[in-house]
Design a protein around this motif. Structure first.
Motif, PDB file in Angstrom:
ATOM      1  N   GLN A  90     -58.642  -1.035-102.084  1.00 55.97           N
ATOM      2  CA  GLN A  90     -57.336  -1.342-102.695  1.00 55.97           C
ATOM      3  C   GLN A  90     -56.303  -0.322-102.246  1.00 55.97           C
ATOM      4  O   GLN A  90     -56.587   0.866-102.173  1.00 55.97           O
ATOM      5  CB  GLN A  90     -57.469  -1.322-104.225  1.00 55.97           C
ATOM      6  N   ASN A  91     -55.107  -0.804-101.969  1.00 60.68           N
ATOM      7  CA  ASN A  91     -53.972   0.031-101.568  1.00 60.68           C
ATOM      8  C   ASN A  91     -54.245   0.867-100.318  1.00 60.68           C
ATOM      9  O   ASN A  91     -53.885   2.042-100.242  1.00 60.68           O
ATOM     10  CB  ASN A  91     -53.504   0.912-102.729  1.00 60.68           C
ATOM     11  N   THR A  92     -54.876   0.239 -99.330  1.00 56.25           N
ATOM     12  CA  THR A  92     -55.013   0.843 -98.008  1.00 56.25           C
ATOM     13  C   THR A  92     -54.650  -0.201 -96.961  1.00 56.25           C
ATOM     14  O   THR A  92     -54.818  -1.403 -97.183  1.00 56.25           O
ATOM     15  CB  THR A  92     -56.445   1.359 -97.730  1.00 56.25           C
ATOM     16  N   VAL A  93     -54.119   0.267 -95.848  1.00 56.74           N
ATOM     17  CA  VAL A  93     -53.814  -0.612 -94.720  1.00 56.74           C
ATOM     18  C   VAL A  93     -54.306   0.072 -93.448  1.00 56.74           C
ATOM     19  O   VAL A  93     -54.477   1.280 -93.405  1.00 56.74           O
ATOM     20  CB  VAL A  93     -52.303  -0.912 -94.599  1.00 56.74           C
ATOM     21  N   PHE A 145     -49.181  -2.556 -99.684  1.00 54.41           N
ATOM     22  CA  PHE A 145     -50.435  -3.293 -99.583  1.00 54.41           C
ATOM     23  C   PHE A 145     -50.189  -4.788 -99.774  1.00 54.41           C
ATOM     24  O   PHE A 145     -50.666  -5.614 -98.998  1.00 54.41           O
ATOM     25  CB  PHE A 145     -51.443  -2.785-100.622  1.00 54.41           C
ATOM     26  N   ARG A 155     -54.712  -5.399 -94.020  1.00 55.98           N
ATOM     27  CA  ARG A 155     -55.149  -4.808 -95.286  1.00 55.98           C
ATOM     28  C   ARG A 155     -56.477  -4.105 -95.087  1.00 55.98           C
ATOM     29  O   ARG A 155     -57.352  -4.572 -94.370  1.00 55.98           O
ATOM     30  CB  ARG A 155     -55.268  -5.877 -96.366  1.00 55.98           C
TER      31      ARG A 155
END
Length: 126
Positions: A30-33, A18, A26
């Motif tokens: 949070q912590n996704t692409v 990320f 992004r």
């Protein structure tokens, strides 16, 4: 942004991926692409919604997605047929028995289609 005429879906990743992803890749959480989901000849891409995710106990996941039209005059083309549909409001919404086991317990509480939809709307207005 997705490539012209392309579909991208949001997937989970670790914090390092990320952090190293360009801002345009992004995700919304949070912590996704976003990753490319290129079209395949003579195939359909189906985006399963939230209620299908519940019925399948998460086997088919509802995902955030985005698309972009090809630029004017481009040799590529994209045809999108959008259909939003759902069951009657009183329809039971719970994981199907065939999707629940000792190794895969139910991830979702039972509700109705209508209650689920109203909760989604309320959450989007909060």
């Amino acid at each position: 942004d997705p490539p012209p005429g392309g579909l991208q879906v949001e997937v989970g990743c670790d914090a390092a991926v990320f952090a190293s992803a360009p801002p345009e890749r992004r995700g919304t959480r949070q912590n996704t692409v976003f990753v490319d989901c290129p079209p395949r000849p003579r195939a359909l891409t189906v985006n399963a919604g939230d209620q299908i995710e519940v019925w399948t106990n998460g086997r088919f996941r509802s995902c955030v997605h985005r698309v972009a039209n090809p630029p004017p005059g481009s040799d590529s083309a994209r045809l999108s047929l959008v259909l939003f549909t759902g069951p009657r409001p009183e329809t039971s919404l719970a994981p199907l028995p065939s999707c629940v086991s000792a190794d895969r317990p139910a991830k979702f509480a039972a509700t109705t289609s209508g209650a689920h939809l109203l909760a989604k709307i309320a959450a989007s207005e909060a």
